[in-house]
Design an enzyme around this catalytic site. Structure first.
Site, PDB file in Angstrom:
ATOM      1  N   ASN A   6       0.876  -1.170   0.000  1.00 34.97           N
ATOM      2  CA  ASN A   6       0.000   0.000   0.000  1.00 34.97           C
ATOM      3  C   ASN A   6       0.914   1.221   0.000  1.00 34.97           C
ATOM      4  O   ASN A   6       1.488   1.571   1.012  1.00 34.97           O
ATOM      5  CB  ASN A   6      -0.889  -0.038   1.250  1.00 34.97           C
ATOM      6  CG  ASN A   6      -1.714   1.231   1.410  1.00 34.97           C
ATOM      7  OD1 ASN A   6      -1.758   2.073   0.499  1.00 34.97           O
ATOM      8  ND2 ASN A   6      -2.356   1.377   2.555  1.00 34.97           N
ATOM      9  N   LYS A  39       0.141   4.212  -0.229  1.00 36.70           N
ATOM     10  CA  LYS A  39      -0.507   5.394   0.368  1.00 36.70           C
ATOM     11  C   LYS A  39      -0.300   6.609  -0.553  1.00 36.70           C
ATOM     12  O   LYS A  39      -0.167   6.430  -1.762  1.00 36.70           O
ATOM     13  CB  LYS A  39       0.006   5.619   1.792  1.00 36.70           C
ATOM     14  CG  LYS A  39      -0.104   4.333   2.630  1.00 36.70           C
ATOM     15  CD  LYS A  39       0.121   4.524   4.091  1.00 36.70           C
ATOM     16  CE  LYS A  39      -0.027   3.194   4.805  1.00 36.70           C
ATOM     17  NZ  LYS A  39       0.121   3.286   6.247  1.00 36.70           N
ATOM     18  N   HIS A  66      -9.348   1.214   5.069  1.00 33.89           N
ATOM     19  CA  HIS A  66      -8.054   1.389   5.742  1.00 33.89           C
ATOM     20  C   HIS A  66      -8.235   2.332   6.937  1.00 33.89           C
ATOM     21  O   HIS A  66      -9.026   3.271   6.876  1.00 33.89           O
ATOM     22  CB  HIS A  66      -7.024   1.956   4.759  1.00 33.89           C
ATOM     23  CG  HIS A  66      -5.644   1.915   5.315  1.00 33.89           C
ATOM     24  ND1 HIS A  66      -5.166   2.872   6.180  1.00 33.89           N
ATOM     25  CD2 HIS A  66      -4.650   0.999   5.177  1.00 33.89           C
ATOM     26  CE1 HIS A  66      -3.932   2.544   6.535  1.00 33.89           C
ATOM     27  NE2 HIS A  66      -3.594   1.415   5.942  1.00 33.89           N
ATOM     28  N   GLU A  89      -6.576   4.722   7.966  1.00 34.69           N
ATOM     29  CA  GLU A  89      -6.376   6.150   7.668  1.00 34.69           C
ATOM     30  C   GLU A  89      -7.635   6.752   7.046  1.00 34.69           C
ATOM     31  O   GLU A  89      -7.946   7.924   7.266  1.00 34.69           O
ATOM     32  CB  GLU A  89      -5.148   6.320   6.756  1.00 34.69           C
ATOM     33  CG  GLU A  89      -3.858   6.091   7.548  1.00 34.69           C
ATOM     34  CD  GLU A  89      -2.718   5.490   6.752  1.00 34.69           C
ATOM     35  OE1 GLU A  89      -2.761   5.504   5.510  1.00 34.69           O
ATOM     36  OE2 GLU A  89      -1.770   4.976   7.398  1.00 34.69           O
ATOM     37  N   GLU A 104      -4.973  -4.791  10.714  1.00 33.59           N
ATOM     38  CA  GLU A 104      -3.947  -3.772  10.901  1.00 33.59           C
ATOM     39  C   GLU A 104      -4.202  -3.032  12.207  1.00 33.59           C
ATOM     40  O   GLU A 104      -5.033  -2.110  12.246  1.00 33.59           O
ATOM     41  CB  GLU A 104      -3.990  -2.757   9.745  1.00 33.59           C
ATOM     42  CG  GLU A 104      -3.690  -3.341   8.398  1.00 33.59           C
ATOM     43  CD  GLU A 104      -3.125  -2.288   7.441  1.00 33.59           C
ATOM     44  OE1 GLU A 104      -2.105  -2.581   6.817  1.00 33.59           O
ATOM     45  OE2 GLU A 104      -3.692  -1.179   7.347  1.00 33.59           O
ATOM     46  N   GLY A 125       2.952   2.506  10.763  1.00 28.45           N
ATOM     47  CA  GLY A 125       3.896   3.608  10.577  1.00 28.45           C
ATOM     48  C   GLY A 125       4.628   4.017  11.847  1.00 28.45           C
ATOM     49  O   GLY A 125       5.256   5.068  11.896  1.00 28.45           O
ATOM     50  N   SER A 131       3.870  -1.918  10.268  1.00 32.68           N
ATOM     51  CA  SER A 131       5.326  -1.980  10.430  1.00 32.68           C
ATOM     52  C   SER A 131       5.932  -3.327  10.042  1.00 32.68           C
ATOM     53  O   SER A 131       6.873  -3.804  10.689  1.00 32.68           O
ATOM     54  CB  SER A 131       5.725  -1.594  11.854  1.00 32.68           C
ATOM     55  OG  SER A 131       5.335  -0.262  12.130  1.00 32.68           O
TER      56      SER A 131
END
Ligand code: 13P
Length: 252
Positions: A9, A11, A95, A97, A167, A173, A213
């Site tokens: 991904n 992003k 996701h 985010e 996730e 991250g 990560s």
């Protein structure tokens, strides 16, 4: 035996020229890999360009989101058939985010996932708890709610056409990976949920990726857990060598 699936991904990273460079670097590094599904998910505006480079390779194309309507007055949105049309075979949905910054709800995830399946895409449906939820012991409650809302009304065929990505938000991250045991615990819960709701055959078939990560150094220990069937990789997918190493860590 479920075939492992490693997806990058990207992003909101990489200009078109950089996307080209990344994918051109990746193609030879993974060209010999046969028993792992490999997916890259660039930004919308680079999908076509990347597709032209990978269409005859073992790398598939994914998008990072889609809208649930097929067409119409929805300024700024992109539909699932449009993604299919430019060569995508996968789409990431829900996701964290998008949930955090764009207000996505489980209901939206449900509608988008249905639209993706209808268009012939494989949805990668993301679930995961936030740190404060984990700290108060609510991880399983949160994951259940996301699964129940995200897949409400789905039949066996529909859920069987999805990939699920676990996730944990606190691991995205941050460099803080879930330990293989922490990840396996939630993956095993998701597998159990699939079995309770859709039966053994579906539960055995649906692939569950871990994301948060994932790096070359920790990929193998995660990917050898019994219910971890792949990885959804953010940061490390932006470097061809690192992503290729993670793909290779999935070879059984
Ligand atoms: P990182 O690998 O950068 O933690 O991102 C994970 C992720 O969100 C993939 O979708």
């Amino acid at each position: 035996m479920r075939r492992k699936i490693i997806a990058g991904n990207w992003k909101m990273n990489k200009l078109r020229s950089e996307a080209v460079e990344l994918v051109k670097g990746l193609i030879p590094l993974v060209a010999d890999v046969r028993d792992v599904d490999i997916v890259v998910c660039p930004v919308y505006v680079s999908l076509s360009t990347v597709y032209d480079l990978i269409k005859d390779t073992n790398i598939a194309l994914g998008a990072q989101d889609c809208f649930w309507e097929e067409k119409g007055a929805y300024t700024g949105e992109v539909s699932a058939p449009m993604l299919k049309d430019v060569g995508a075979s996968y789409v990431v949905i829900g996701h964290s985010e998008r949930r955090q910054y764009f207000g996505e709800t489980d209901e939206w995830v449900n509608k988008k996932t249905r639209a993706a399946l209808k268009a012939g895409l494989t949805p990668i449906v993301c679930v995961g708890e936030r740190l404060e939820e984990r700290e108060v012991g609510r991880t399983i409650d949160v994951i259940s709610r996301q699964l129940e809302g995200g897949f409400a009304g789905f039949d066996k065929g529909q859920i069987g056409g999805c990939v699920i990505a676990y996730e944990p938000v606190w691991a995205i991250g941050t460099g803080k990976t879930a330990t293989p045991e922490q990840a396996q615990e939630v993956h095993s819960f998701i597998r159990g949920w699939l079995k309770d709701n859709y039966g053994e055959e579906v539960a055995d078939k649906v692939r569950i990726q871990y994301g948060g990560s994932v790096k070359p150094a920790n990929a193998r220990s995660l990917l050898t857990q019994p219910d971890i069937d792949g990885a959804l990789v953010g940061g490390a997918s932006l470097k061809a060598e690192d992503f290729a190493e993670i793909v290779k860590a999935a070879i059984v």
